[in-house]
Scaffold this motif. Structure first.
Motif, PDB file in Angstrom:
ATOM      1  N   GLY A 361       0.835  -1.201   0.000  1.00 53.87           N
ATOM      2  CA  GLY A 361       0.000   0.000   0.000  1.00 53.87           C
ATOM      3  C   GLY A 361       0.860   1.237   0.000  1.00 53.87           C
ATOM      4  O   GLY A 361       1.993   1.232   0.504  1.00 53.87           O
ATOM      5  N   ALA A 362       0.339   2.323  -0.563  1.00 51.47           N
ATOM      6  CA  ALA A 362       1.119   3.557  -0.693  1.00 51.47           C
ATOM      7  C   ALA A 362       1.208   4.327   0.619  1.00 51.47           C
ATOM      8  O   ALA A 362       2.112   5.136   0.817  1.00 51.47           O
ATOM      9  CB  ALA A 362       0.509   4.456  -1.776  1.00 51.47           C
ATOM     10  N   GLU A 363       0.267   4.104   1.523  1.00 51.01           N
ATOM     11  CA  GLU A 363       0.243   4.858   2.770  1.00 51.01           C
ATOM     12  C   GLU A 363       1.339   4.382   3.727  1.00 51.01           C
ATOM     13  O   GLU A 363       1.521   3.186   3.940  1.00 51.01           O
ATOM     14  CB  GLU A 363      -1.124   4.706   3.458  1.00 51.01           C
ATOM     15  CG  GLU A 363      -2.271   5.337   2.697  1.00 51.01           C
ATOM     16  CD  GLU A 363      -2.132   6.843   2.575  1.00 51.01           C
ATOM     17  OE1 GLU A 363      -1.651   7.480   3.535  1.00 51.01           O
ATOM     18  OE2 GLU A 363      -2.468   7.378   1.496  1.00 51.01           O
ATOM     19  N   GLY A 364       2.062   5.328   4.290  1.00 51.19           N
ATOM     20  CA  GLY A 364       3.044   5.009   5.321  1.00 51.19           C
ATOM     21  C   GLY A 364       4.315   4.366   4.816  1.00 51.19           C
ATOM     22  O   GLY A 364       5.130   3.896   5.619  1.00 51.19           O
ATOM     23  N   VAL A 365       4.542   4.330   3.503  1.00 56.18           N
ATOM     24  CA  VAL A 365       5.756   3.691   2.965  1.00 56.18           C
ATOM     25  C   VAL A 365       6.994   4.431   3.445  1.00 56.18           C
ATOM     26  O   VAL A 365       7.975   3.837   3.900  1.00 56.18           O
ATOM     27  CB  VAL A 365       5.707   3.647   1.425  1.00 56.18           C
ATOM     28  CG1 VAL A 365       7.029   3.140   0.869  1.00 56.18           C
ATOM     29  CG2 VAL A 365       4.573   2.751   0.952  1.00 56.18           C
ATOM     30  N   PHE A 366       6.968   5.771   3.358  1.00 57.42           N
ATOM     31  CA  PHE A 366       8.133   6.569   3.738  1.00 57.42           C
ATOM     32  C   PHE A 366       8.493   6.335   5.203  1.00 57.42           C
ATOM     33  O   PHE A 366       9.650   6.067   5.539  1.00 57.42           O
ATOM     34  CB  PHE A 366       7.838   8.051   3.496  1.00 57.42           C
ATOM     35  CG  PHE A 366       8.967   8.966   3.894  1.00 57.42           C
ATOM     36  CD1 PHE A 366      10.096   9.067   3.103  1.00 57.42           C
ATOM     37  CD2 PHE A 366       8.888   9.717   5.053  1.00 57.42           C
ATOM     38  CE1 PHE A 366      11.145   9.909   3.476  1.00 57.42           C
ATOM     39  CE2 PHE A 366       9.913  10.560   5.428  1.00 57.42           C
ATOM     40  CZ  PHE A 366      11.045  10.661   4.633  1.00 57.42           C
ATOM     41  N   GLU A 367       7.499   6.427   6.097  1.00 57.15           N
ATOM     42  CA  GLU A 367       7.772   6.279   7.515  1.00 57.15           C
ATOM     43  C   GLU A 367       8.317   4.899   7.869  1.00 57.15           C
ATOM     44  O   GLU A 367       9.226   4.757   8.680  1.00 57.15           O
ATOM     45  CB  GLU A 367       6.504   6.563   8.335  1.00 57.15           C
ATOM     46  CG  GLU A 367       6.108   8.026   8.407  1.00 57.15           C
ATOM     47  CD  GLU A 367       5.412   8.510   7.145  1.00 57.15           C
ATOM     48  OE1 GLU A 367       5.136   7.658   6.257  1.00 57.15           O
ATOM     49  OE2 GLU A 367       5.154   9.719   7.024  1.00 57.15           O
ATOM     50  N   SER A 368       7.767   3.856   7.238  1.00 54.87           N
ATOM     51  CA  SER A 368       8.231   2.498   7.550  1.00 54.87           C
ATOM     52  C   SER A 368       9.669   2.288   7.106  1.00 54.87           C
ATOM     53  O   SER A 368      10.467   1.661   7.810  1.00 54.87           O
ATOM     54  CB  SER A 368       7.315   1.450   6.895  1.00 54.87           C
ATOM     55  OG  SER A 368       7.370   1.537   5.488  1.00 54.87           O
ATOM     56  N   LEU A 369      10.033   2.831   5.953  1.00 56.05           N
ATOM     57  CA  LEU A 369      11.410   2.718   5.477  1.00 56.05           C
ATOM     58  C   LEU A 369      12.359   3.524   6.354  1.00 56.05           C
ATOM     59  O   LEU A 369      13.479   3.087   6.659  1.00 56.05           O
ATOM     60  CB  LEU A 369      11.505   3.204   4.019  1.00 56.05           C
ATOM     61  CG  LEU A 369      10.829   2.319   2.968  1.00 56.05           C
ATOM     62  CD1 LEU A 369      10.859   3.002   1.603  1.00 56.05           C
ATOM     63  CD2 LEU A 369      11.497   0.959   2.882  1.00 56.05           C
ATOM     64  N   VAL A 370      11.925   4.719   6.757  1.00 56.89           N
ATOM     65  CA  VAL A 370      12.759   5.575   7.592  1.00 56.89           C
ATOM     66  C   VAL A 370      13.096   4.901   8.919  1.00 56.89           C
ATOM     67  O   VAL A 370      14.245   4.950   9.394  1.00 56.89           O
ATOM     68  CB  VAL A 370      12.058   6.928   7.838  1.00 56.89           C
ATOM     69  CG1 VAL A 370      12.679   7.656   9.022  1.00 56.89           C
ATOM     70  CG2 VAL A 370      12.140   7.798   6.594  1.00 56.89           C
ATOM     71  N   LEU A 371      12.126   4.251   9.535  1.00 50.72           N
ATOM     72  CA  LEU A 371      12.362   3.642  10.842  1.00 50.72           C
ATOM     73  C   LEU A 371      13.320   2.454  10.754  1.00 50.72           C
ATOM     74  O   LEU A 371      14.064   2.182  11.701  1.00 50.72           O
ATOM     75  CB  LEU A 371      11.036   3.219  11.472  1.00 50.72           C
ATOM     76  CG  LEU A 371      10.193   4.383  12.000  1.00 50.72           C
ATOM     77  CD1 LEU A 371       8.830   3.890  12.464  1.00 50.72           C
ATOM     78  CD2 LEU A 371      10.906   5.107  13.135  1.00 50.72           C
ATOM     79  N   ILE A 372      13.327   1.742   9.628  1.00 49.79           N
ATOM     80  CA  ILE A 372      14.313   0.663   9.456  1.00 49.79           C
ATOM     81  C   ILE A 372      15.720   1.250   9.441  1.00 49.79           C
ATOM     82  O   ILE A 372      16.639   0.733  10.095  1.00 49.79           O
ATOM     83  CB  ILE A 372      14.043  -0.127   8.160  1.00 49.79           C
ATOM     84  CG1 ILE A 372      12.710  -0.879   8.260  1.00 49.79           C
ATOM     85  CG2 ILE A 372      15.176  -1.125   7.909  1.00 49.79           C
ATOM     86  CD1 ILE A 372      12.292  -1.547   6.964  1.00 49.79           C
ATOM     87  N   THR A 373      15.907   2.350   8.712  1.00 51.09           N
ATOM     88  CA  THR A 373      17.239   2.968   8.640  1.00 51.09           C
ATOM     89  C   THR A 373      17.657   3.540   9.983  1.00 51.09           C
ATOM     90  O   THR A 373      18.852   3.626  10.266  1.00 51.09           O
ATOM     91  CB  THR A 373      17.288   4.080   7.576  1.00 51.09           C
ATOM     92  OG1 THR A 373      16.442   5.174   7.982  1.00 51.09           O
ATOM     93  CG2 THR A 373      16.860   3.581   6.224  1.00 51.09           C
ATOM     94  N   THR A 374      16.703   3.938  10.810  1.00 52.19           N
ATOM     95  CA  THR A 374      17.039   4.481  12.124  1.00 52.19           C
ATOM     96  C   THR A 374      17.837   3.466  12.929  1.00 52.19           C
ATOM     97  O   THR A 374      18.862   3.802  13.533  1.00 52.19           O
ATOM     98  CB  THR A 374      15.768   4.861  12.901  1.00 52.19           C
ATOM     99  OG1 THR A 374      15.065   5.873  12.184  1.00 52.19           O
ATOM    100  CG2 THR A 374      16.117   5.393  14.284  1.00 52.19           C
ATOM    101  N   PHE A 375      17.392   2.226  12.920  1.00 50.24           N
ATOM    102  CA  PHE A 375      18.104   1.198  13.677  1.00 50.24           C
ATOM    103  C   PHE A 375      19.420   0.822  13.005  1.00 50.24           C
ATOM    104  O   PHE A 375      20.470   0.775  13.654  1.00 50.24           O
ATOM    105  CB  PHE A 375      17.239  -0.046  13.855  1.00 50.24           C
ATOM    106  CG  PHE A 375      17.989  -1.178  14.507  1.00 50.24           C
ATOM    107  CD1 PHE A 375      18.209  -1.185  15.865  1.00 50.24           C
ATOM    108  CD2 PHE A 375      18.496  -2.226  13.742  1.00 50.24           C
ATOM    109  CE1 PHE A 375      18.929  -2.210  16.462  1.00 50.24           C
ATOM    110  CE2 PHE A 375      19.205  -3.252  14.339  1.00 50.24           C
ATOM    111  CZ  PHE A 375      19.425  -3.249  15.707  1.00 50.24           C
ATOM    112  N   THR A 376      19.385   0.532  11.708  1.00 45.70           N
ATOM    113  CA  THR A 376      20.607   0.059  11.046  1.00 45.70           C
ATOM    114  C   THR A 376      21.697   1.131  11.046  1.00 45.70           C
ATOM    115  O   THR A 376      22.885   0.801  11.092  1.00 45.70           O
ATOM    116  CB  THR A 376      20.311  -0.386   9.601  1.00 45.70           C
ATOM    117  OG1 THR A 376      19.699   0.682   8.872  1.00 45.70           O
ATOM    118  CG2 THR A 376      19.401  -1.601   9.586  1.00 45.70           C
TER     119      THR A 376
END
Length: 457
Positions: A361-376
């Motif tokens: 889905g197009a909703e929330g794609v940016f935020e979900s990707l950003v949070l993965i990079t936060t940890f890595t």
């Protein structure tokens, strides 16, 4: 697994100009632009809307994050003086703690780079839809646009470092006009009524600040850009640290003023759902849509410039690790000053991740990707700052400036604590996904380490 703590011999990078007329080493101005261009990428153009749901307390998070980012930049500057080789955090972690720590830094940084590329591309599509509404008609048209946005900078990288530097300078100059317009000019149109509640969620103040900072960290990824590409910088022992500090400080000023202005220009209710907050801010300043269209153009250029720089960085760390036998040898292939295999593989992975997230889905794609990079991203940051603490406490005089021991120790402790705080704020889901990515690398290390041991037996 190697347990020997050793300083990898400084690799003398071949002069880029000698390899090809399309390769060229970066001076201080271009190295600074690389840092600023990667830091001020797509994040600033979309993140005001991403953190608006937390309320204006997110401005507090931005202030804390800025202080931490500058401390981190100062630590990287110190490390770069002693280790002016391509690889950045990978080089520092391996010098202090051996091959396995170096590999973890390289692996997690590589993940951060290509996941960040996917997030930047998604952010760029939000502004592309302002210019070309048809691009946002369906989630798959948005997905195709995001894929195209990733391959254009990749082609510039494959053309050589000479073109990477040129694109970076142009993109940095062009992005500053609208950013300064909003950051400075927007203060004259500031309306406190638009700010909305200070704390808009049920979280505690500390929890809200940590959660907002976890998303905002994406806007400061790139402070290590000059250290990762140190092999392509002229006089790296001198210029890498200076470029890191100048680029981060300049980005911090623009960030803080820009975010504050957007909060005061766009009503909170509208900002929460905005896909192009800087466009909305300029439209609020001047009315109509012409200003917003100009900002949308600049935002797309900015994100393409950031992707241009991040694509290079995403290939540099695997290149450095491959030279030490910790990544597949193919990543060592370099043409026109650019690790070409690293570029192609990284872009392919980022595109695959983009497609996967749009299938959800197009909703929330940016935020979900950003949070993965936060940890890595915190993994190489933690390892690099821990390396600095190790160097300061282990009595290795060749690595430590006695007159700066106390100051460097305080900065390293602050940067380490800052990185740990970011892990805590990134949330269970981000840590869960990030750990899966990280642990997948352990198997890769086992294979590469065994191959390296067999080759030297």
């Amino acid at each position: 697994m190697s347990t020997t703590l050793r300083d990898p011999s400084p690799t003398t990078e071949p002069a880029a100009a000698a390899e090809s007329p399309h390769a060229r080493r970066f001076g201080l101005p271009i190295a600074t632009c690389l840092v600023m261009g990667n830091v001020i990428g797509g994040g600033i153009f979309l993140l005001p809307a991403s953190v608006a749901p937390f309320g204006t307390i997110s401005l507090v998070a931005f202030g804390v994050l800025t202080a931490g980012a500058i401390a981190l930049a100062l630590v990287f500057g110190r490390l770069a003086e002693r280790h002016p080789q391509t690889g950045g955090p990978y080089v520092y972690a391996r010098a202090a703690f051996g091959d396995f720590a170096g590999f973890l830094a390289a692996w997690s940084y590589w993940i951060t780079a290509w996941v960040s590329n996917a997030a930047l591309a998604v952010a760029a599509v939000g502004y592309l839809t302002v210019l070309f509404p048809a691009a946002g008609a369906h989630k798959w048209s948005m997905c195709l646009a995001a894929l195209a946005v990733q391959w254009l900078p990749a082609l510039a990288n494959l053309a050589g470092t000479r073109y990477v530097g040129a694109v970076q300078v142009i993109a940095t100059v062009l992005k500053f006009a609208p950013l300064l317009l909003v950051a400075v000019g927007g203060l004259f149109f500031f309306d406190p009524a638009n700010l909305g509640p200070f704390r808009a969620t049920d979280q505690s103040a500390a929890g809200a600040v940590s959660a907002a900072a976890a998303i905002l960290l994406f806007s400061y990824l790139g402070v290590e850009s000059a250290t990762v590409s140190a092999g392509e910088v002229r006089d790296p022992a001198r210029n890498v640290g200076r470029a890191t500090i100048l680029g981060t400080a300049g980005a911090a000023v623009v960030y803080l003023l820009g975010t504050l202005s957007v909060f005061g220009l766009v009503a909170h209710e509208k900002l929460v759902s905005s896909t192009a907050p800087f466009t909305d801010a300029v439209n609020a300043m001047f009315g109509g849509t012409w200003g917003g269209t100009v900002v949308a153009c600049a935002a797309v250029i900015s994100m393409l410039g950031a992707l241009n720089g991040w694509t290079l960085l995403s290939a540099q760390t695997p290149y450095a690790a491959a030279k030490d036998g910790l990544f597949p040898k193919a990543f060592e292939t370099k043409k026109r000053g650019v690790p070409v295999v690293g570029v192609v593989v990284t872009v392919a992975l980022a595109c695959a991740l983009t497609v996967y997230n749009y299938t959800l889905g197009a909703e929330g794609v940016f935020e979900s990707l950003v949070l993965i990079t936060t940890f890595t991203a915190t993994v190489p940051y933690l390892l690099a700052t821990a390396a600095q603490i190790y160097f300061l406490l282990s009595g290795q005089r060749e690595r430590v400036h006695p007159g700066r021991l106390a100051r460097d120790g305080v900065l390293a402790a602050l940067a380490f604590g800052f990185s740990m705080w970011l892990v805590a704020g990134s949330g269970y889901a981000a840590v869960y996904q990030g750990v899966l990515f990280l642990f997948a690398g352990v198997l890769c290390y086992a294979v590469m380490s065994a191959r390296k041991t067999r080759a030297t037996a």
